[in-house]
Design a protein around this motif. Structure first.
Motif, PDB file in Angstrom:
ATOM      1  N   GLU A   1       0.824  -1.211   0.000  1.00  0.00           N
ATOM      2  CA  GLU A   1       0.000   0.000   0.000  1.00  0.00           C
ATOM      3  C   GLU A   1       0.861   1.264   0.000  1.00  0.00           C
ATOM      4  N   ASP A   2       1.890   1.303   0.839  1.00  0.00           N
ATOM      5  CA  ASP A   2       2.761   2.480   0.864  1.00  0.00           C
ATOM      6  C   ASP A   2       3.507   2.638  -0.459  1.00  0.00           C
ATOM      7  N   PHE A   3       3.924   1.513  -1.043  1.00  0.00           N
ATOM      8  CA  PHE A   3       4.595   1.593  -2.333  1.00  0.00           C
ATOM      9  C   PHE A   3       3.649   2.167  -3.390  1.00  0.00           C
ATOM     10  N   ALA A   4       2.401   1.700  -3.396  1.00  0.00           N
ATOM     11  CA  ALA A   4       1.421   2.197  -4.366  1.00  0.00           C
ATOM     12  C   ALA A   4       1.202   3.699  -4.185  1.00  0.00           C
ATOM     13  N   ARG A   5       1.098   4.146  -2.934  1.00  0.00           N
ATOM     14  CA  ARG A   5       0.939   5.581  -2.679  1.00  0.00           C
ATOM     15  C   ARG A   5       2.175   6.361  -3.138  1.00  0.00           C
ATOM     16  N   MET A   6       3.356   5.834  -2.829  1.00  0.00           N
ATOM     17  CA  MET A   6       4.591   6.490  -3.237  1.00  0.00           C
ATOM     18  C   MET A   6       4.669   6.577  -4.765  1.00  0.00           C
ATOM     19  N   HIS A   7       4.366   5.480  -5.423  1.00  0.00           N
ATOM     20  CA  HIS A   7       4.421   5.435  -6.885  1.00  0.00           C
ATOM     21  C   HIS A   7       3.433   6.446  -7.480  1.00  0.00           C
ATOM     22  N   HIS A   8       2.233   6.483  -6.947  1.00  0.00           N
ATOM     23  CA  HIS A   8       1.221   7.419  -7.423  1.00  0.00           C
ATOM     24  C   HIS A   8       1.693   8.862  -7.209  1.00  0.00           C
ATOM     25  N   GLY A   9       2.218   9.139  -6.025  1.00  0.00           N
ATOM     26  CA  GLY A   9       2.676  10.489  -5.718  1.00  0.00           C
ATOM     27  C   GLY A   9       3.836  10.925  -6.591  1.00  0.00           C
ATOM     28  N   LEU A  10       4.813  10.050  -6.779  1.00  0.00           N
ATOM     29  CA  LEU A  10       5.953  10.397  -7.627  1.00  0.00           C
ATOM     30  C   LEU A  10       5.543  10.548  -9.090  1.00  0.00           C
ATOM     31  N   SER A  11       4.601   9.727  -9.539  1.00  0.00           N
ATOM     32  CA  SER A  11       4.109   9.850 -10.914  1.00  0.00           C
ATOM     33  C   SER A  11       3.392  11.180 -11.113  1.00  0.00           C
ATOM     34  N   ALA A  12       2.590  11.566 -10.132  1.00  0.00           N
ATOM     35  CA  ALA A  12       1.884  12.854 -10.214  1.00  0.00           C
ATOM     36  C   ALA A  12       2.889  14.000 -10.212  1.00  0.00           C
ATOM     37  N   PHE A  13       3.910  13.899  -9.372  1.00  0.00           N
ATOM     38  CA  PHE A  13       4.939  14.930  -9.309  1.00  0.00           C
ATOM     39  C   PHE A  13       5.670  15.044 -10.649  1.00  0.00           C
ATOM     40  N   ALA A  14       6.067  13.910 -11.231  1.00  0.00           N
ATOM     41  CA  ALA A  14       6.782  13.918 -12.511  1.00  0.00           C
ATOM     42  C   ALA A  14       5.919  14.505 -13.618  1.00  0.00           C
ATOM     43  N   ALA A  15       4.636  14.138 -13.629  1.00  0.00           N
ATOM     44  CA  ALA A  15       3.729  14.680 -14.646  1.00  0.00           C
ATOM     45  C   ALA A  15       3.581  16.187 -14.485  1.00  0.00           C
ATOM     46  N   ASP A  16       3.472  16.647 -13.256  1.00  0.00           N
ATOM     47  CA  ASP A  16       3.342  18.080 -13.013  1.00  0.00           C
ATOM     48  C   ASP A  16       4.605  18.823 -13.432  1.00  0.00           C
ATOM     49  N   MET A  17       5.750  18.289 -13.096  1.00  0.00           N
ATOM     50  CA  MET A  17       7.008  18.930 -13.468  1.00  0.00           C
ATOM     51  C   MET A  17       7.162  18.981 -14.985  1.00  0.00           C
ATOM     52  N   ALA A  18       6.732  17.920 -15.676  1.00  0.00           N
ATOM     53  CA  ALA A  18       6.851  17.877 -17.134  1.00  0.00           C
ATOM     54  C   ALA A  18       5.969  18.934 -17.792  1.00  0.00           C
ATOM     55  N   ARG A  19       4.872  19.306 -17.149  1.00  0.00           N
ATOM     56  CA  ARG A  19       4.017  20.358 -17.701  1.00  0.00           C
ATOM     57  C   ARG A  19       4.697  21.716 -17.617  1.00  0.00           C
ATOM     58  N   HIS A  20       5.518  21.907 -16.608  1.00  0.00           N
ATOM     59  CA  HIS A  20       6.177  23.190 -16.405  1.00  0.00           C
ATOM     60  C   HIS A  20       7.494  23.309 -17.164  1.00  0.00           C
ATOM     61  N   ARG A  21       8.160  22.198 -17.316  1.00  0.00           N
ATOM     62  CA  ARG A  21       9.430  22.193 -18.043  1.00  0.00           C
ATOM     63  C   ARG A  21       9.529  20.872 -18.781  1.00  0.00           C
ATOM     64  N   ARG A  22       9.581  20.964 -20.079  1.00  0.00           N
ATOM     65  CA  ARG A  22       9.607  19.764 -20.904  1.00  0.00           C
ATOM     66  C   ARG A  22      10.810  18.895 -20.547  1.00  0.00           C
TER      67      ARG A  22
END
Length: 94
Positions: free
Chosen positions: A66-87
């Protein structure tokens, strides 16, 4: 790829020189070339996937599914957000 054509050609040249890809004629467009993984390239990709799976399995052992799934989801969301701001681009490192 987020980079200039010249840089992409340089990257493919380097991968071809190292035996990871090969250029082949395009079946319908004589002006184009296909870039295809060689057996060595496939082995490299397979090894990277295996190492990634081993690392993820180790994280699951350490922190639980469960913690891994939350971590993976959070890091994926962070990476997607960062990619929107800087390619995010792929660049050769040689």
């Amino acid at each position: 790829m987020g980079q200039a054509l010249q840089a992409a050609v340089q990257l493919v040249d380097e991968l071809a020189a190292r035996g990871y890809v090969e250029r082949r004629p395009h079946p319908t467009d004589r002006r184009s070339r296909l870039v295809v993984l060689t057996a060595r390239g496939r082995q490299c990709v397979d090894r990277v996937v295996a190492i990634s799976q081993e690392a993820e399995a180790r994280w699951v052992e350490l922190i639980g599914t469960e913690d891994f799934a939350r971590m993976h989801h959070g890091l994926s969301a962070f990476a997607a957000d960062m990619a929107r701001h800087r390619r995010v681009t792929v660049r050769p490192v040689w």
